[in-house]
Design an enzyme around this catalytic site. Structure first.
Site, short mmCIF file in Angstrom:
data_model
loop_
_atom_site.label_atom_id
_atom_site.label_comp_id
_atom_site.label_asym_id
_atom_site.label_seq_id
_atom_site.Cartn_x
_atom_site.Cartn_y
_atom_site.Cartn_z
N GLU A 108 0.83 -1.22 0.00
CA GLU A 108 0.00 0.00 0.00
C GLU A 108 0.86 1.26 0.00
O GLU A 108 0.38 2.34 -0.30
CB GLU A 108 -0.89 0.08 1.26
CG GLU A 108 -1.74 -1.10 1.53
CD GLU A 108 -1.04 -2.11 2.44
OE1 GLU A 108 0.02 -2.65 2.04
OE2 GLU A 108 -1.55 -2.35 3.54
N CYS A 114 16.06 -6.30 2.72
CA CYS A 114 16.08 -7.59 3.44
C CYS A 114 17.47 -8.19 3.43
O CYS A 114 17.77 -9.10 4.19
CB CYS A 114 15.09 -8.55 2.82
SG CYS A 114 15.60 -9.11 1.20
P1 NAD Z 1 4.81 -6.39 5.44
O1 NAD Z 1 4.87 -7.79 5.95
O2 NAD Z 1 4.25 -5.34 6.32
O3 NAD Z 1 3.91 -6.34 4.09
C1 NAD Z 1 4.14 -7.20 3.01
C2 NAD Z 1 2.82 -7.42 2.28
O4 NAD Z 1 1.90 -8.06 3.15
C3 NAD Z 1 2.16 -6.13 1.81
O5 NAD Z 1 1.65 -6.31 0.53
C4 NAD Z 1 1.07 -5.91 2.84
O6 NAD Z 1 -0.06 -5.25 2.30
C5 NAD Z 1 0.71 -7.31 3.25
N1 NAD Z 1 0.24 -7.39 4.65
C6 NAD Z 1 0.64 -6.60 5.68
N2 NAD Z 1 0.00 -6.96 6.81
C7 NAD Z 1 -0.81 -8.00 6.49
C8 NAD Z 1 -1.71 -8.81 7.25
N3 NAD Z 1 -1.89 -8.63 8.56
N4 NAD Z 1 -2.37 -9.79 6.60
C9 NAD Z 1 -2.17 -9.99 5.28
N5 NAD Z 1 -1.34 -9.25 4.52
C10 NAD Z 1 -0.65 -8.27 5.12
O7 NAD Z 1 6.29 -6.02 4.94
P2 NAD Z 1 6.84 -4.61 4.47
O8 NAD Z 1 6.97 -3.73 5.66
O9 NAD Z 1 6.10 -4.12 3.30
O10 NAD Z 1 8.29 -5.04 3.94
C11 NAD Z 1 9.41 -5.14 4.78
C12 NAD Z 1 9.65 -6.58 5.19
O11 NAD Z 1 9.82 -7.41 4.05
C13 NAD Z 1 10.94 -6.74 6.00
O12 NAD Z 1 10.68 -7.66 7.04
C14 NAD Z 1 11.91 -7.31 4.99
O13 NAD Z 1 12.97 -8.05 5.55
C15 NAD Z 1 11.01 -8.19 4.19
N6 NAD Z 1 11.57 -8.49 2.87
C16 NAD Z 1 12.00 -9.76 2.65
C17 NAD Z 1 12.57 -10.09 1.43
C18 NAD Z 1 13.03 -11.49 1.16
O14 NAD Z 1 13.20 -11.85 -0.01
N7 NAD Z 1 13.23 -12.33 2.17
C19 NAD Z 1 12.69 -9.11 0.43
C20 NAD Z 1 12.23 -7.82 0.71
C21 NAD Z 1 11.66 -7.53 1.94
#
Ligand code: NAD
Length: 499
Positions: free
Chosen positions: A177, A282
């Protein structure tokens, strides 16, 4: 004036109808620059049904034609690179050169997907038995979905949709978002490249839209990237309804500095990998592990002035080392972690909390922070901070340094800096982490290898991009054939075996 952002479904922009929205910020100024529609379950279902209709023809399109769409898309992304990077930087906060890197690492997976006529080939055995041939086919799954994080709004959507679509699937992308502008633009460019309407859809939303994907009976596979608790939740709920799922989570990436390491090279690596993109990667290095007190003291004496002189600037300043964090909530969360670290007894060698960006006082900026004497019991060591904060954990010897990443709950990336080939080889063999760098601080594998963390950094069996992506987005069918001229055996009542 804040712009209204809806969805991109069936090849066109569609306004949201749920009545629910969330604000899109420009982190460098702190202003609201857009209002994003959040899809209802019904809107998500309609997009999925539409994608399912379009997918039948796309799956029957020959793989060379599917690859040509990807090739034309590459040209269009190259044409739009500057405007995409500008849009990305404005919504995310990272600098323009860093935004270009984000786009480029996605482009490389699209380049890989151009090889789909070769990658999707099956196998064939002639004469596996008397008059019998066996062959296998890799067929697309149908409609698949990707749920992506804020921190790589170009790269991760491309990692997901390019291989999936090249394999003949239709795709539902539910981006973050926080920065949906680039994913929407990429979907427009795919249509301009010749992708039929309905094959790539961007449906914006929050938990309601995600849950609609996870419970849907048309969706066959879900690729998720985000924080670990949500990754685990998505994995459990998606697989409970029989979907394939690969869900990548958070990280705490260590960099071990051996006594024989080139210290200047190690410090440069730590600065870029620890503070680039404000630590919101990440694969960011968030823990430095010097081995031995002498190494630790030498490291700290070089790191402190470097962290103190980091250049923080608005995303549009090409000379900035990094820009603002993504939201005010993220800024407060990271500041709070620094406070926790101080209360836990870690030594805050550089405190960047008071940093203010002149002329951009409402932006979400934070100076670099450096902790020394962090220990494994502390929350600032155990938890992902996701900000410009580097923790130094002093290890007395190599064995202790190796134990740290091995015992950590995350296992995304890790690096060792050394001139000793034996130590590096031992480390690569024994470390319990998915991606390892030897004198390389951010070992993100190139597109033709796979990317994935271990332990709580990845849930599921296959990695993203590379050959695993083709396996994830296809199902194998194996055909055993015999023609009437083959040997006639009469009725066989025992289990058929090849003699
Ligand atoms: P996030 O978990 O908040 O959100 C990721 C996605 O999940 C978004 O599209 C969001 O809308 C959705 N989401 C959020 N809360 C939700 C819920 N309660 N139920 C269902 N869907 C939900 O992550 P972020 O803050 O956008 O990204 C940062 C995180 O992503 C960090 O922890 C980072 O390490 C991780 N990351 C991991 C990798 C990897 O390949 N391992 C790569 C990039 C980022």
């Amino acid at each position: 004036m804040a712009r209204e952002v809806g969805h991109f479904i069936g090849g066109e922009h569609v306004p949201g109808r749920s009545g629910r929205t969330s604000d899109i910020y420009q982190p460098m100024t702190g202003e609201v620059i857009g209002r994003l529609a959040l899809a209802s379950r019904a809107e998500m279902r309609a997009a999925i049904e539409n994608a399912a209709k379009a997918q039948v023809t796309w799956a029957a399109t020959n793989p060379q034609r599917r690859a040509r769409v990807m090739m034309r898309f590459l040209d269009l992304v190259a044409r739009e690179m500057d405007s995409l990077a500008d849009l990305l930087a404005r919504e995310h906060g990272k600098t323009i050169p860093d935004a270009k890197g984000d786009i480029q690492r996605g482009v490389e997976v699209v380049e890989f997907a151009c090889g789909i006529p070769h990658l999707q080939k099956g196998e064939y055995t002639e004469g596996a038995g008397p008059g019998i041939d066996i062959y296998s086919m890799r067929q697309p799954l149908g409609v698949v979905a990707g749920i992506t994080p804020f921190n790589f709004p170009a790269m991760i959507p491309m990692w997901k949709f390019a291989p999936a679509i090249a394999c003949g699937n239709a795709f539902i992308l539910k981006p973050s978002e926080r920065d949906p502008g680039v994913p929407m633009r990429l979907a427009e460019l795919m249509i301009e490249a010749g992708l039929p309407a309905g094959i790539l859809n961007v449906v914006n939303g929050d938990k309601e839209a995600v849950d609609a994907i996870l419970d849907d009976d048309i969706i066959q596979a879900v690729g998720f990237v985000g924080s670990s608790d949500i990754a685990q939740y998505v994995y459990a709920r998606a697989t409970a309804t029989g979907k394939r799922a690969q869900c990548f989570g958070g990280a705490k990436n260590h960099m071990i500095i051996m006594p024989d390491a080139d210290m200047d090279q190690a410090v440069d690596a730590l600065m870029g990998a620890g503070f680039g993109s404000a630590g919101e990667r990440c694969m960011a290095v968030s823990v430095a592990v010097p081995v031995g007190e002498k190494t630790a003291d030498a490291l700290m004496s070089k790191l402190i002035p470097r962290v103190e002189s980091l250049k923080i600037g608005p995303s549009t300043d090409p000379s900035a080392d990094y820009g603002p964090l993504v939201t005010k909530a993220a800024l407060e969360r990271v500041r709070n972690y620094v406070e926790i670290g101080v209360n836990e007894g870690a030594k805050l060698a550089v405190d960047g909390r008071a940093f203010k960006m002149q002329g951009y006082e409402n932006g979400f900026y934070m100076g670099g922070c450096l902790f020394d004497h962090v220990t494994p019991e502390m929350r600032i060591y155990k938890e992902e901070i996701f900000g410009p904060v580097l923790s130094v954990v002093r290890a007395k010897d190599y064995a202790e340094a190796l134990r740290l990443p091995n015992e950590h709950e995350y296992g995304n990336g890790v690096a060792i800096f050394t001139r000793d080939g034996d130590a590096a080889r031992d480390f690569a063999a024994k470390v319990q982490v998915g991606m390892v760098g030897i004198n390389v601080p951010i070992p993100v594998p190139l597109a033709y290898y796979t990317f994935g963390g271990w332990k709580r950094s990845g849930f599921g069996d296959l990695n993203q991009h590379g050959p695993d992506a083709v396996r994830f987005y296809t199902k194998t069918k194996t055909v055993t054939q015999r023609w009437p001229s083959g040997v006639k055996e009469g009725a066989q009542f025992s289990m058929p075996v090849m003699q």
